[in-house]
Design a protein around this motif. Sequence first.
Motif, PDB file in Angstrom:
ATOM      1  N   CYS A  10      62.701  91.399  20.158  1.00 50.43           N
ATOM      2  CA  CYS A  10      61.753  90.882  21.149  1.00 50.43           C
ATOM      3  C   CYS A  10      60.451  90.481  20.482  1.00 50.43           C
ATOM      4  O   CYS A  10      59.880  89.432  20.767  1.00 50.43           O
ATOM      5  CB  CYS A  10      61.469  91.923  22.228  1.00 50.43           C
ATOM      6  N   GLY A  58      60.775  93.842  25.380  1.00 56.11           N
ATOM      7  CA  GLY A  58      59.439  93.457  24.906  1.00 56.11           C
ATOM      8  C   GLY A  58      58.937  94.316  23.762  1.00 56.11           C
ATOM      9  O   GLY A  58      57.862  94.077  23.224  1.00 56.11           O
ATOM     10  N   GLU A  59      59.718  95.339  23.353  1.00 53.71           N
ATOM     11  CA  GLU A  59      59.223  96.263  22.328  1.00 53.71           C
ATOM     12  C   GLU A  59      60.073  96.312  21.079  1.00 53.71           C
ATOM     13  O   GLU A  59      59.600  96.659  20.005  1.00 53.71           O
ATOM     14  CB  GLU A  59      59.117  97.676  22.925  1.00 53.71           C
ATOM     15  N   CYS A  60      61.361  95.971  21.202  1.00 53.54           N
ATOM     16  CA  CYS A  60      62.238  96.077  20.029  1.00 53.54           C
ATOM     17  C   CYS A  60      61.872  95.021  18.981  1.00 53.54           C
ATOM     18  O   CYS A  60      61.102  94.106  19.257  1.00 53.54           O
ATOM     19  CB  CYS A  60      63.696  95.941  20.456  1.00 53.54           C
TER      20      CYS A  60
HETATM   21 ZN   LIG Z   1      63.833  94.066  23.295  1.00 54.06          ZN
END
Ligand SMILES: [Zn+2]
Length: 531
Positions: free
Chosen positions: A79, A74-76
């Motif tokens: 994502c 959820g952070e890269c």
């Molecule tokens: Zn990610």
Amino acid sequence: MSYTALYRKFRPTDLSQVRGQDHIVTTLRNQLSGGRVGHAYLFTGTRGTGKTSIAKIMARAVNCEHPTENGPCGECDSCRSIADGSSMNVYEIDAASNTGVDNVRVIIEGVNYRPTLGKYKVYIIDEVHMLSESAFNALLKTLEEPPEWAIFILATTEVHKLPATILSRCQRYDFKRIGIDTICSRMQELMAAEGRSADERALRYIARKADGSMRDALSLLDQAIAFQSEGELSYDETLEVLGAVDTEVFSRLFRGIINRDTLGCVGIIDEMASQGKELTQFVTDFVWYLRNIMLLMASPDTASMIDISTENMVRLREDAGLSELDSVIRYIRVFSELISQIRYASQKRVHVEIAFIRCCEPRMAIKDPESLTDRVAALEKRIEEGNFVSFAAAPKTEGETVIRSDVKMPEAPKALPDDIRKLIENWPRVISDCSNDTCMIKNCKPVLSDDGKLVLYFPAGDISARLLGNEAQHRELEEIFENYTGSAVEFAIKNSESDEIFENGLYDLRNIVKPGTVNVPIDTEENTEEI
Ligand SMILES: [Zn+2]
């Protein structure tokens, strides 16, 4: 500030937030962590059960730079670009929208180009059964030999419409309806996150009404919240907002059926219709009420499985003492069938009335052996009460028979008009051609009026005559009759003035022309096609 619907706002972003599909989550989690991701998935199941949500989680997980055991981090960059829709690796196609169908082919053909960033191109095709034939062919070609970077996730609510060639190339996952408890606890979490409290009965009612769909549950919750913008979400107001009917009405209906009070039941339906209640929902809730009665009858210990207030429980127990288990099961069957019939019907109300009449008048359901239980129970009751009067009122001797002025007994078969004769000869087939809307004619007695017209005669007080008088029903009968006579048959529908006259077999045309003696319908176009 714009309002975001709950189901969008709280759409699961990783596998840990998915509810009610544990079997699927576990399998996918193992595939992701073991690096054994497939090239074609088929997600099938009823709407609102998480198919698209899981597909999106998968799309992010396979491209994620730092995947966790719950899928995407959820952070890269990957994502985030997928989340904000700027990624070129995820294609969401809604096959149901009219514009998409031809573009779908083009999009699918683009699969041959390797992704410029990230590992996988993921194609999520929603409502895949709606694809055009050419789109299916393009898809099939790709599924036969998918490039190593392609993943297809097909989602559908109607898996039976997919070609076997597509099915055989996909890993299939069947999404289950989500249980009431699971939906309730999810709604409680979300309400807490929104800083609101809710009466548990309200949430349970919503969960039940959503029928296994989390998305429906959250939409209903949205409606209820919009109405009560402050304080605790109450049960009563939730019922009000969702157009639900108070349990007391169902109790009245149930007692109406038990007392064979056809008119009373039809009156209540009229009341509901004029209050603008949605009849499909109304019937669904009534089935649920019957289910509660059935549970109580089966065992008093089941009370804990019934969501109902204490005062209503008292009445429910009384209702459960009024009937037999077999009868209640029969009612449940009648009304459950009704739900699927009326979902898309234009004449919902007539269907609902017919179902109540079938329950009030067990003799209407002659093909249904279970209705015999009701008929025997009614007879037993009459015997207990010493009510034999109507048994004794059997036909008197021939000389005494009251001859009604508007109905006559044809002297000999030759006096019958040809078309009516053909019709009576085929009477059993005529009845079997009738739909659920007109099948009540099996209870009528075909007779001849003074001026040589056909009259369908119903027992005194039988409401079938009124229902069949409806324009659509009348037209349906006309068409069925014409199939056997080749021309339009004029007919009237009447109630007899007393049971006595009806019971007397004298006027019945079936006693003059024996039905079934001639079984070949005449050659109208429709019939020759069938043969
Ligand atoms: Zn990610």
